[in-house]
Write a protein that holds these residues in place. Structure first.
Motif, mmCIF file in Angstrom:
data_model
loop_
_atom_site.group_PDB
_atom_site.id
_atom_site.type_symbol
_atom_site.label_atom_id
_atom_site.label_comp_id
_atom_site.label_asym_id
_atom_site.label_seq_id
_atom_site.Cartn_x
_atom_site.Cartn_y
_atom_site.Cartn_z
ATOM 1 N N ARG A 126 31.882 86.835 -52.474
ATOM 2 C CA ARG A 126 32.725 87.760 -52.004
ATOM 3 C C ARG A 126 33.080 87.514 -50.525
ATOM 4 O O ARG A 126 34.385 87.788 -50.249
ATOM 5 C CB ARG A 126 31.881 89.024 -52.283
ATOM 6 N N GLU A 129 35.573 84.669 -50.285
ATOM 7 C CA GLU A 129 36.695 84.934 -50.759
ATOM 8 C C GLU A 129 37.704 85.764 -50.166
ATOM 9 O O GLU A 129 39.063 85.635 -49.777
ATOM 10 C CB GLU A 129 36.725 85.564 -52.269
ATOM 11 N N GLY A 130 36.919 86.918 -49.520
ATOM 12 C CA GLY A 130 37.767 87.840 -48.676
ATOM 13 C C GLY A 130 38.137 87.275 -47.338
ATOM 14 O O GLY A 130 39.372 87.406 -46.962
ATOM 15 N N ARG A 132 39.157 84.203 -46.772
ATOM 16 C CA ARG A 132 40.039 83.218 -47.021
ATOM 17 C C ARG A 132 41.323 83.875 -47.273
ATOM 18 O O ARG A 132 42.597 83.334 -47.092
ATOM 19 C CB ARG A 132 39.665 82.385 -48.237
ATOM 20 N N ARG A 133 41.309 85.275 -47.812
ATOM 21 C CA ARG A 133 42.365 86.005 -48.142
ATOM 22 C C ARG A 133 43.091 86.541 -46.785
ATOM 23 O O ARG A 133 44.139 86.690 -46.952
ATOM 24 C CB ARG A 133 42.103 87.024 -49.186
ATOM 25 N N VAL A 134 42.212 86.935 -46.001
ATOM 26 C CA VAL A 134 42.778 87.694 -44.673
ATOM 27 C C VAL A 134 43.036 86.881 -43.497
ATOM 28 O O VAL A 134 43.857 87.227 -42.420
ATOM 29 C CB VAL A 134 41.843 88.915 -44.419
ATOM 30 N N SER A 137 46.093 81.093 -41.332
ATOM 31 C CA SER A 137 45.859 79.742 -41.575
ATOM 32 C C SER A 137 46.368 78.976 -40.220
ATOM 33 O O SER A 137 46.089 77.751 -40.234
ATOM 34 C CB SER A 137 46.859 79.311 -42.716
ATOM 35 N N ASP A 200 32.810 94.061 -47.541
ATOM 36 C CA ASP A 200 34.390 94.173 -47.476
ATOM 37 C C ASP A 200 34.649 94.946 -45.960
ATOM 38 O O ASP A 200 35.762 94.542 -45.619
ATOM 39 C CB ASP A 200 34.589 95.321 -48.743
ATOM 40 N N GLY A 207 39.930 90.512 -40.357
ATOM 41 C CA GLY A 207 41.187 90.391 -40.617
ATOM 42 C C GLY A 207 41.789 90.966 -39.384
ATOM 43 O O GLY A 207 42.853 90.355 -38.936
#
Length: 213
Positions: A126, A129-130, A132-134, A137, A200, A207
């Motif tokens: 979790r 994944e989180g 990598r999302r926020v 790059s 989270d 982020g």
């Protein structure tokens, strides 16, 4: 180390540890696994080497062995290895300390009975994944890890450093530290009891921190 810790949470390629074991057996060399950081649930199994279906000849444990309550470490090996040390050849001031052994036994029972191994696997996925999302790059090269031993790898020549990212996260209530040969890695090793809500929250903090670097 099955996964290098201070070097920046460097995860070896598939088959690496198994091949190392084969080479050691071929030349009659002991395979010693330093599982002080990677062992005891940190990667979702009691020993990180179990992910590779490898049984080391010697295993070194510490830190998490007492759940943080008491200083204790251990060296594990079969009789064929351990009994090469004869009585009187090796001494240890606190070896076999009964309180340390009792605490370690209780900590091991808690790891298994309270589902911490399973939680490490689920929460680690979790977290990765989180992140990598926020994470942007243009600053972050990759997010890697196994279980709850993870790392944010920043580009060495990025406009901001891992140290600056750690400071930004600290101001938002999250403590971590840079590591790695180039100090461009942020290592993440949260408690094995971390919840989905806490994961989270950490993702949201990172982020925001990276967005303002």
């Amino acid at each position: 180390e099955p996964i290098q810790g201070e070097a920046g949470v460097v995860v070896p390629s598939n088959g690496y540890l198994k091949r190392a074991k084969e080479i050691c057996e071929k030349y009659n060399v002991l395979l010693i696994a330093d599982e002080v950081q990677t062992g005891l649930g940190r990667t979702g199994k009691l020993l990180c080497s179990q992910h590779s279906d490898v049984r080391p000849d010697v295993v070194v444990l510490g830190k998490a062995l007492s759940g943080g309550y008491y200083p204790v470490s251990a060296v594990l090996a079969d009789d064929e290895v351990m009994l090469t040390i004869k009585p009187g050849q090796h001494g240890s001031t606190y070896g076999g300390n009964p309180l340390a052994c009792a605490v370690a036994t209780a900590a091991l029972e808690a790891l298994v009975e309270e589902g911490m191994l399973e939680n490490a696997m689920v929460m680690g996925e979790r977290l990765r994944e989180g992140l990598r999302r926020v994470l942007p790059s243009d600053l972050v090269q990759e997010v890697r890890g196994v279980g709850l031993l993870n790392a944010i790898v920043m580009f060495p020549d990025a406009r901001a450093t891992a140290y600056e990212a750690c400071k930004a996260a600290m101001k938002r209530g999250l403590l971590t530290k840079p590591t790695g040969r180039l100090d461009n890695v942020i290592r993440l090793a949260p408690p094995l009891v971390i919840t989905a809500e806490e994961v989270d929250e950490a993702v949201a903090i990172f982020g925001d921190a990276f967005a303002n670097l």
